[in-house]
Design a protein around this motif. Sequence first.
Motif, PDB file in Angstrom:
ATOM      1  N   ILE B 144       0.815  -1.215   0.000  1.00  0.00           N
ATOM      2  CA  ILE B 144       0.000   0.000   0.000  1.00  0.00           C
ATOM      3  C   ILE B 144       0.847   1.263   0.000  1.00  0.00           C
ATOM      4  N   GLY B 145       2.163   1.109  -0.053  1.00  0.00           N
ATOM      5  CA  GLY B 145       3.029   2.260  -0.235  1.00  0.00           C
ATOM      6  C   GLY B 145       3.097   3.223   0.931  1.00  0.00           C
ATOM      7  N   ILE B 146       2.925   2.720   2.156  1.00  0.00           N
ATOM      8  CA  ILE B 146       3.065   3.599   3.317  1.00  0.00           C
ATOM      9  C   ILE B 146       4.488   3.514   3.845  1.00  0.00           C
ATOM     10  N   LYS B 147       5.130   4.682   3.965  1.00  0.00           N
ATOM     11  CA  LYS B 147       6.541   4.689   4.347  1.00  0.00           C
ATOM     12  C   LYS B 147       6.729   4.921   5.841  1.00  0.00           C
ATOM     13  N   LYS B 148       5.814   5.695   6.449  1.00  0.00           N
ATOM     14  CA  LYS B 148       6.002   6.038   7.859  1.00  0.00           C
ATOM     15  C   LYS B 148       5.439   4.951   8.757  1.00  0.00           C
ATOM     16  N   THR B 149       6.307   4.056   9.197  1.00  0.00           N
ATOM     17  CA  THR B 149       5.831   2.946  10.013  1.00  0.00           C
ATOM     18  C   THR B 149       6.530   2.902  11.369  1.00  0.00           C
ATOM     19  N   LYS B 150       7.186   4.008  11.716  1.00  0.00           N
ATOM     20  CA  LYS B 150       7.992   4.023  12.932  1.00  0.00           C
ATOM     21  C   LYS B 150       7.143   3.730  14.183  1.00  0.00           C
ATOM     22  N   ASN B 151       6.003   4.426  14.317  1.00  0.00           N
ATOM     23  CA  ASN B 151       5.164   4.224  15.496  1.00  0.00           C
ATOM     24  C   ASN B 151       4.681   2.787  15.601  1.00  0.00           C
ATOM     25  N   ALA B 152       4.279   2.227  14.452  1.00  0.00           N
ATOM     26  CA  ALA B 152       3.804   0.848  14.447  1.00  0.00           C
ATOM     27  C   ALA B 152       4.907  -0.089  14.907  1.00  0.00           C
ATOM     28  N   LEU B 153       6.134   0.182  14.486  1.00  0.00           N
ATOM     29  CA  LEU B 153       7.270  -0.657  14.892  1.00  0.00           C
ATOM     30  C   LEU B 153       7.466  -0.588  16.404  1.00  0.00           C
ATOM     31  N   PHE B 154       7.396   0.629  16.949  1.00  0.00           N
ATOM     32  CA  PHE B 154       7.576   0.780  18.393  1.00  0.00           C
ATOM     33  C   PHE B 154       6.487   0.039  19.162  1.00  0.00           C
ATOM     34  N   ILE B 155       5.236   0.212  18.739  1.00  0.00           N
ATOM     35  CA  ILE B 155       4.148  -0.469  19.440  1.00  0.00           C
ATOM     36  C   ILE B 155       4.331  -1.977  19.357  1.00  0.00           C
ATOM     37  N   GLY B 156       4.679  -2.463  18.160  1.00  0.00           N
ATOM     38  CA  GLY B 156       4.878  -3.898  17.978  1.00  0.00           C
ATOM     39  C   GLY B 156       5.971  -4.442  18.874  1.00  0.00           C
ATOM     40  N   LEU B 157       7.110  -3.737  18.910  1.00  0.00           N
ATOM     41  CA  LEU B 157       8.229  -4.201  19.735  1.00  0.00           C
ATOM     42  C   LEU B 157       7.891  -4.102  21.220  1.00  0.00           C
ATOM     43  N   PHE B 158       7.132  -3.062  21.574  1.00  0.00           N
ATOM     44  CA  PHE B 158       6.724  -2.913  22.969  1.00  0.00           C
ATOM     45  C   PHE B 158       5.831  -4.088  23.388  1.00  0.00           C
ATOM     46  N   CYS B 159       4.886  -4.469  22.515  1.00  0.00           N
ATOM     47  CA  CYS B 159       4.022  -5.617  22.802  1.00  0.00           C
ATOM     48  C   CYS B 159       4.858  -6.885  22.954  1.00  0.00           C
ATOM     49  N   ASP B 160       5.888  -7.024  22.103  1.00  0.00           N
ATOM     50  CA  ASP B 160       6.772  -8.186  22.215  1.00  0.00           C
ATOM     51  C   ASP B 160       7.458  -8.212  23.567  1.00  0.00           C
ATOM     52  N   LEU B 161       7.911  -7.046  24.017  1.00  0.00           N
ATOM     53  CA  LEU B 161       8.583  -6.947  25.314  1.00  0.00           C
ATOM     54  C   LEU B 161       7.621  -7.357  26.433  1.00  0.00           C
ATOM     55  N   VAL B 162       6.367  -6.890  26.324  1.00  0.00           N
ATOM     56  CA  VAL B 162       5.374  -7.251  27.331  1.00  0.00           C
ATOM     57  C   VAL B 162       5.182  -8.768  27.365  1.00  0.00           C
ATOM     58  N   ALA B 163       4.974  -9.370  26.174  1.00  0.00           N
ATOM     59  CA  ALA B 163       4.782 -10.822  26.108  1.00  0.00           C
ATOM     60  C   ALA B 163       5.995 -11.548  26.683  1.00  0.00           C
ATOM     61  N   PHE B 164       7.177 -11.032  26.385  1.00  0.00           N
ATOM     62  CA  PHE B 164       8.430 -11.612  26.868  1.00  0.00           C
ATOM     63  C   PHE B 164       8.467 -11.618  28.399  1.00  0.00           C
ATOM     64  N   LEU B 165       8.189 -10.456  29.006  1.00  0.00           N
ATOM     65  CA  LEU B 165       8.262 -10.349  30.460  1.00  0.00           C
ATOM     66  C   LEU B 165       7.174 -11.203  31.130  1.00  0.00           C
ATOM     67  N   VAL B 166       5.972 -11.202  30.539  1.00  0.00           N
ATOM     68  CA  VAL B 166       4.903 -12.025  31.118  1.00  0.00           C
ATOM     69  C   VAL B 166       5.314 -13.494  31.089  1.00  0.00           C
ATOM     70  N   ALA B 167       5.891 -13.928  29.948  1.00  0.00           N
ATOM     71  CA  ALA B 167       6.335 -15.324  29.827  1.00  0.00           C
ATOM     72  C   ALA B 167       7.341 -15.672  30.917  1.00  0.00           C
ATOM     73  N   VAL B 168       8.293 -14.777  31.144  1.00  0.00           N
ATOM     74  CA  VAL B 168       9.318 -15.033  32.168  1.00  0.00           C
ATOM     75  C   VAL B 168       8.685 -15.094  33.553  1.00  0.00           C
ATOM     76  N   TRP B 169       7.854 -14.103  33.851  1.00  0.00           N
ATOM     77  CA  TRP B 169       7.296 -14.002  35.209  1.00  0.00           C
ATOM     78  C   TRP B 169       6.343 -15.151  35.524  1.00  0.00           C
TER      79      TRP B 169
END
Lengths: 188, 175
Positions: B144-169
């Motif tokens: 779809i030709g969207i170049k600005k994906t920085k925010n989406a990347l941050f949210i995605g990585l943040f969710c990964d971090l959350v899942a990671f910490l929950v898994a550990v805990w």
Amino acid sequence: MNRIWPWILTISLVVGIFNGKVQEMTTGLFDSSKSAIETCINIFGIISLWCGLMKIAEKTGIINKAQKIIFPIIHFLFPNLKKDSKAVGDIAMNMTANIIGLGNVATPIGIKAMEELQKENKEKTKLSKEMMMLLVLNMSSIQLIPTTVIALRASYGSANPTEIVLPVILASFVAVIIGVIIVKIFYK
Amino acid sequence: MKIIEYISYVMIPLLLIIILIVGERKKVHVYDLFIEGAAEGFSTIAKIFPTVLAVIIAINIFKISGAMDLFVKLVRPIISLFNVPGEVVPIGIMRSVSGGGALAVLSDVFKEYGPDSLVGRISSTIMGSSDTTLYVLAIYTSTIGIKKTKNALFIGLFCDLVAFLVAVWIWQAMV
């Protein structure tokens, strides 16, 4: 991507030269092109199959009916989406496929959903709220049974390969909820 | 468990049957429509391919060059502050970057510590609880030709971090 991609590549290449991995990196480059083709071929069949089926479903009115049933559920996550939007059916199917663990089916349908959402997007260069929501759902992906992991655990002689199912659901559920909340708060 | 597995197998054929039967009853040219629709798949794939290639090249070189190991070494001390065992850091990072790569790391963990060890259980949970964020983001935005994906990347990585910490805990609380 325009900023991340060159940085990852440049740093990696420099590190690789210092590590004496020049030859491995060269073969790695060619292997990458091969696996890119393989990935696309895997998606190609399914995406064409899906497009073909949806064409029939569209012309016979199945999509219209299904959308009316699914819409209330989707509406909560995608409040700006209109009832007759073509994206509704794709999003529903994408979420279902993810939940039942058909990841390779979910991806092509998700791409189609993004294309439909882009048609309704007002600022074509920015991700709309709906697109962000779809991305969050797919990046964290709630999956009921992580079949690949279970199979791998079993093959390494785990006494109870499926004991991870509940923790997996819990971890991804928490992550998805937080992602949904972030999108709901920061995107209007 | 078995029921869900069965549903996941039967869903697609069932959908196919419904579409075909309704198509027949409405007397549309089902076959022609299928061909017409399937042809549209090609244009989508043609648009995705360059993105897939670019992402796979970057990830492969990142792995092969040893930059990934270096990155893990740098991140480890920071992550350890959250009471996280260092052995699960590689899979945590790999999970967001490459699905196949993460699976390889998971196999190594099983080989070294066993699937029923604490590290093995946490790693399994991390593997199952997220999708490959970088790949999903790149592919979903590629046509779809969207170049600005920085925010989406941050949210995605943040969710990964959350899942990671929950898994550990979760596992630290249970064991």
